[in-house]
Motif scaffolding. Structure first.
Motif, PDB file in Angstrom:
ATOM      1  N   SER A   9       0.848  -1.185   0.000  1.00 46.08           N
ATOM      2  CA  SER A   9       0.000   0.000   0.000  1.00 46.08           C
ATOM      3  C   SER A   9       0.883   1.234   0.000  1.00 46.08           C
ATOM      4  O   SER A   9       2.027   1.202   0.471  1.00 46.08           O
ATOM      5  CB  SER A   9      -0.942   0.019   1.207  1.00 46.08           C
ATOM      6  N   LEU A  10       0.349   2.318  -0.526  1.00 41.74           N
ATOM      7  CA  LEU A  10       1.106   3.560  -0.650  1.00 41.74           C
ATOM      8  C   LEU A  10       0.180   4.736  -0.401  1.00 41.74           C
ATOM      9  O   LEU A  10      -0.935   4.785  -0.935  1.00 41.74           O
ATOM     10  CB  LEU A  10       1.719   3.675  -2.056  1.00 41.74           C
ATOM     11  N   ARG A  11       0.647   5.660   0.413  1.00 45.48           N
ATOM     12  CA  ARG A  11      -0.040   6.935   0.597  1.00 45.48           C
ATOM     13  C   ARG A  11       1.002   8.032   0.394  1.00 45.48           C
ATOM     14  O   ARG A  11       1.999   8.071   1.100  1.00 45.48           O
ATOM     15  CB  ARG A  11      -0.669   7.041   1.983  1.00 45.48           C
ATOM     16  N   ALA A  12       0.758   8.889  -0.583  1.00 48.98           N
ATOM     17  CA  ALA A  12       1.759   9.891  -0.935  1.00 48.98           C
ATOM     18  C   ALA A  12       1.130  11.269  -1.041  1.00 48.98           C
ATOM     19  O   ALA A  12      -0.020  11.411  -1.479  1.00 48.98           O
ATOM     20  CB  ALA A  12       2.447   9.524  -2.247  1.00 48.98           C
ATOM     21  N   GLN A  13       1.893  12.255  -0.637  1.00 50.06           N
ATOM     22  CA  GLN A  13       1.509  13.656  -0.800  1.00 50.06           C
ATOM     23  C   GLN A  13       2.340  14.232  -1.933  1.00 50.06           C
ATOM     24  O   GLN A  13       3.575  14.148  -1.913  1.00 50.06           O
ATOM     25  CB  GLN A  13       1.763  14.435   0.490  1.00 50.06           C
ATOM     26  N   VAL A  14       1.665  14.783  -2.929  1.00 49.22           N
ATOM     27  CA  VAL A  14       2.341  15.348  -4.095  1.00 49.22           C
ATOM     28  C   VAL A  14       2.334  16.871  -3.968  1.00 49.22           C
ATOM     29  O   VAL A  14       1.306  17.464  -3.627  1.00 49.22           O
ATOM     30  CB  VAL A  14       1.631  14.924  -5.396  1.00 49.22           C
ATOM     31  N   GLN A  15       3.459  17.490  -4.258  1.00 51.93           N
ATOM     32  CA  GLN A  15       3.533  18.944  -4.147  1.00 51.93           C
ATOM     33  C   GLN A  15       4.542  19.491  -5.141  1.00 51.93           C
ATOM     34  O   GLN A  15       5.660  18.994  -5.250  1.00 51.93           O
ATOM     35  CB  GLN A  15       3.922  19.358  -2.731  1.00 51.93           C
TER      36      GLN A  15
END
Length: 219
Positions: A9-15
């Motif tokens: 599983s992956l949870r990422a914040q893109v900025q």
């Protein structure tokens, strides 16, 4: 007993991801993307889960586009949002729940699904400046000369594209207020069109200027 594929599983914040390089990468397989003048900084969240080598992929995107700053090189600031799901259960499928974006003189909304042999997208496009769309339109039309078109009012297009085993089809409803083409001024244009591999159909086409009008149906 043997274990099944490992789960991830992956949870990422893109900025701060720049949109121009993304378009350039997509243009390798879809050259029209190289002619879209949009410039934006992308941010948001990406959540994904999968097993083994990307089996049973289930991912969700919530991304925002911010086109502030000073675009250069003929680019246009793009602002808006994308909510989408990318899944893989044998084959990849992209479900666009909502794409809502605008440039200085245009807006567009897109919804639908893109998958092998079963795609359907609907789009609503409005613009008061053809120059924002000139490059991709003339590329797709394989134009050898610039289209002598200038909009003086809003142009609106409602479109549905489908791609099924029996073939692809594009249906459009087009309406425009005042515009100039080839030095001629017109008050209104509207039409419905259907394009597929076997035919082109134009129905309810109406062109008006002052008290004169031309009506056309063709296939």
């Amino acid at each position: 007993p043997p274990h099944g594929p490992s789960a991830f599983s992956l949870r990422a914040q893109v900025q701060g991801v720049q949109f121009r390089p993304v378009l350039a990468s997509l243009s390798r397989n879809y050259p029209v993307f190289n002619h879209l003048p949009w410039s934006s900084s992308v941010g948001g969240t990406v959540n994904a889960s999968w097993k083994g080598s990307w089996q049973k992929l289930d991912s969700q995107f919530a991304l925002d586009f911010r086109g502030g700053g000073n675009p250069t090189g003929g680019t246009l600031p793009l602002n808006g949002s994308l909510r989408a799901k990318l899944t893989r259960d044998g084959s990849l499928a992209l479900q666009i729940q909502s794409l809502d974006a605008h440039t200085p003189h245009s807006s567009f909304q897109v919804q639908g699904t893109v998958a092998a042999g079963r795609s359907q997208l609907t789009a609503e496009i409005k613009t008061s400046d053809f120059e924002e769309w000139r490059a991709p339109v003339e590329f797709l039309a394989r134009a050898t000369q610039p289209f002598p078109l200038k909009l003086n009012d809003e142009l609106a297009i409602s479109a549905t594209w489908t791609d099924m085993p029996e073939g692809s089809e594009l249906r459009e409803r087009i309406s425009s207020g005042r515009f100039a083409y080839g030095g001629w001024n017109w008050d209104e244009f509207s039409a419905q069109t259907v394009f597929n591999a076997h035919s082109v159909q134009i129905s309810d086409a109406t062109l008006r200027r002052d008290k004169s009008s031309l009506r056309l149906d063709a296939s």
